[in-house]
Design an enzyme around this catalytic site. Structure first.
Site, PDB file in Angstrom:
ATOM      1  N   ASP A  14      -1.591  12.917   3.718  1.00 28.48           N
ATOM      2  CA  ASP A  14      -0.559  11.945   3.379  1.00 28.48           C
ATOM      3  C   ASP A  14      -0.445  11.860   1.864  1.00 28.48           C
ATOM      4  OD1 ASP A  14       1.368  10.073   3.801  1.00 28.48           O
ATOM      5  OD2 ASP A  14       0.048   8.552   4.652  1.00 28.48           O
ATOM      6  N   GLY A  17       4.874  13.020  -0.923  1.00 27.13           N
ATOM      7  CA  GLY A  17       6.073  12.452  -1.546  1.00 27.13           C
ATOM      8  C   GLY A  17       5.720  11.672  -2.807  1.00 27.13           C
ATOM      9  N   ARG A  18       4.672  10.822  -2.701  1.00 27.64           N
ATOM     10  CA  ARG A  18       4.277  10.014  -3.869  1.00 27.64           C
ATOM     11  C   ARG A  18       3.766  10.900  -4.999  1.00 27.64           C
ATOM     12  NH1 ARG A  18       0.645   6.317  -0.390  1.00 27.64           N
ATOM     13  NH2 ARG A  18       1.331   7.851   1.138  1.00 27.64           N
ATOM     14  N   ARG A  27      10.667  15.614  -3.590  1.00 22.38           N
ATOM     15  CA  ARG A  27       9.609  15.510  -2.570  1.00 22.38           C
ATOM     16  C   ARG A  27       9.159  16.875  -2.047  1.00 22.38           C
ATOM     17  NH1 ARG A  27       8.685  10.959   0.112  1.00 22.38           N
ATOM     18  NH2 ARG A  27       8.320  12.092   2.043  1.00 22.38           N
ATOM     19  N   HIS A  31       5.421  18.766  -0.923  1.00 26.68           N
ATOM     20  CA  HIS A  31       5.044  19.483   0.309  1.00 26.68           C
ATOM     21  C   HIS A  31       4.530  20.893  -0.031  1.00 26.68           C
ATOM     22  CE1 HIS A  31       6.460  16.169   2.587  1.00 26.68           C
ATOM     23  NE2 HIS A  31       7.748  16.400   2.402  1.00 26.68           N
ATOM     24  N   GLU A  62       7.334  11.639  14.937  1.00 22.52           N
ATOM     25  CA  GLU A  62       8.164  10.671  14.184  1.00 22.52           C
ATOM     26  C   GLU A  62       8.810  11.303  12.938  1.00 22.52           C
ATOM     27  OE1 GLU A  62       5.073   9.688  15.529  1.00 22.52           O
ATOM     28  OE2 GLU A  62       6.314   8.793  17.105  1.00 22.52           O
ATOM     29  N   TRP A  64      10.742  13.688  12.628  1.00 22.65           N
ATOM     30  CA  TRP A  64      12.155  14.097  12.790  1.00 22.65           C
ATOM     31  C   TRP A  64      13.085  13.043  12.194  1.00 22.65           C
ATOM     32  CZ3 TRP A  64      12.795  18.966  14.147  1.00 22.65           C
ATOM     33  CH2 TRP A  64      11.905  19.573  15.025  1.00 22.65           C
ATOM     34  N   ARG A  66      13.031  11.813   9.334  1.00 21.93           N
ATOM     35  CA  ARG A  66      13.264  12.031   7.897  1.00 21.93           C
ATOM     36  C   ARG A  66      14.630  12.703   7.690  1.00 21.93           C
ATOM     37  NH1 ARG A  66       7.604  13.063   4.852  1.00 21.93           N
ATOM     38  NH2 ARG A  66       6.515  11.406   5.938  1.00 21.93           N
ATOM     39  N   LEU A 126     -13.897  29.996  12.196  1.00 23.31           N
ATOM     40  CA  LEU A 126     -13.317  28.642  12.223  1.00 23.31           C
ATOM     41  C   LEU A 126     -12.031  28.702  13.054  1.00 23.31           C
ATOM     42  CD1 LEU A 126     -13.221  25.731  10.681  1.00 23.31           C
ATOM     43  CD2 LEU A 126     -11.450  26.806   9.289  1.00 23.31           C
ATOM     44  N   SER A 184      -1.781   6.551  13.144  1.00 27.37           N
ATOM     45  CA  SER A 184      -0.437   7.118  13.324  1.00 27.37           C
ATOM     46  C   SER A 184      -0.310   8.047  14.536  1.00 27.37           C
ATOM     47  CB  SER A 184      -0.012   7.850  12.049  1.00 27.37           C
ATOM     48  OG  SER A 184      -0.107   7.007  10.939  1.00 27.37           O
TER      49      SER A 184
END
Ligand code: FPP
Length: 228
Positions: A14, A17-18, A27, A31, A62, A64, A66, A126, A184
């Site tokens: 998370d 964006g910030r 933004r 990413h 959720e 989607w 955006r 892994l 979330s």
């Protein structure tokens, strides 16, 4: 003596964006930087002797909501990431696996995902799991429905665990970046006995060094699983 073993690590990434906003960037740059962090953390996990799986929350059901431009960018970034990552997966002996409702993605992206899974399926250092179009409640619901379709009437916890999409049924440690303290709709079943660690670091700034410190702290925890 370290008390806790770490086989299954889960991460909520998370703050992309910030991170971009702080730098006056779009933004999407956040990413892109976030995708680099996934690579670094995955390589760290592949070289960690205990960790067997690392599961990243890359796109929730959720997400989607955006703006379409951002969603389209994330889809392209994912395709590019998987294309470029194949050499890292092979070099570091990493298996790739996707969980979530992949069938709602474009055919091209679905093919990329399935092909990457196929090409890395024999790798053993892994398993990197990307949760894509994923929601924990949806995963449990579809596990239960698949068991009903098979004719099961009374379900055990083991039945449900084995019908989940994840290759494990228990997460040992969950890390969430950027200071938010919530789960979330992530891995709801698998997080039942997990230890949680929340850090203020924004995902693009998160590093293997910080994860190493978090793991060292986790290893001192006394996990009782409801016992004494
Ligand atoms: C949260 O940042 C991040 C996500 C939407 C999920 C993670 C996505 C990436 C790391 C991009 C690359 C992924 C792959 C698999 C290539 P945010 O946008 O919610 O940040 P904010 O809360 O600061 O706005």
């Amino acid at each position: 003596m370290p008390k806790s073993t770490l086989k299954n690590l889960a991460i909520i990434m998370d703050g992309n964006g910030r991170w971009a906003k702080q730098r006056g960037l779009n933004r999407t740059k956040g990413h892109e930087a976030g995708a680099e962090t996934i690579r670094d953390i995955t390589t760290y996990c592949a070289n960690h002797e205990e960790i067997e799986t690392v599961t990243f929350y890359a796109f929730s059901t959720e997400n989607w909501k955006r703006p379409k431009l951002e969603v389209d960018f994330l889809m392209r970034l994912l395709d590019r990431y998987l294309k470029n990552e194949l050499k890292t997966y092979q070099k570091e002996n990493i298996q790739f696996k996707a969980i979530g409702n992949i069938h709602e993605f474009s055919k091209t992206l679905q093919t990329r995902i399935r092909k990457t899974e196929e090409e890395t399926k024999d790798n053993t250092a892994l398993t990197q799991v990307l949760a894509l179009n994923y929601g924990g409640r949806a995963e449990i619901t579809s596990a239960v429905n698949s068991l009903i379709e098979k004719g099961k009437i009374i379900l055990s916890e083991e039945d449900i665990s084995s019908a989940l999409q994840t290759p494990y049924s228990d997460v040992d440690l969950l890390v969430r970046t950027s200071g938010e303290q919530r789960i979330s709709n992530y891995l709801l079943w698998q997080l039942s006995y997990a230890e949680f660690h929340f850090t203020d670091t924004l995902w693009p700034d998160f590093s293997a060094e910080e994860l190493d410190r978090i793991i060292n702290e986790f290893k001192q925890r006394n996990r009782r699983f409801g016992g004494l």
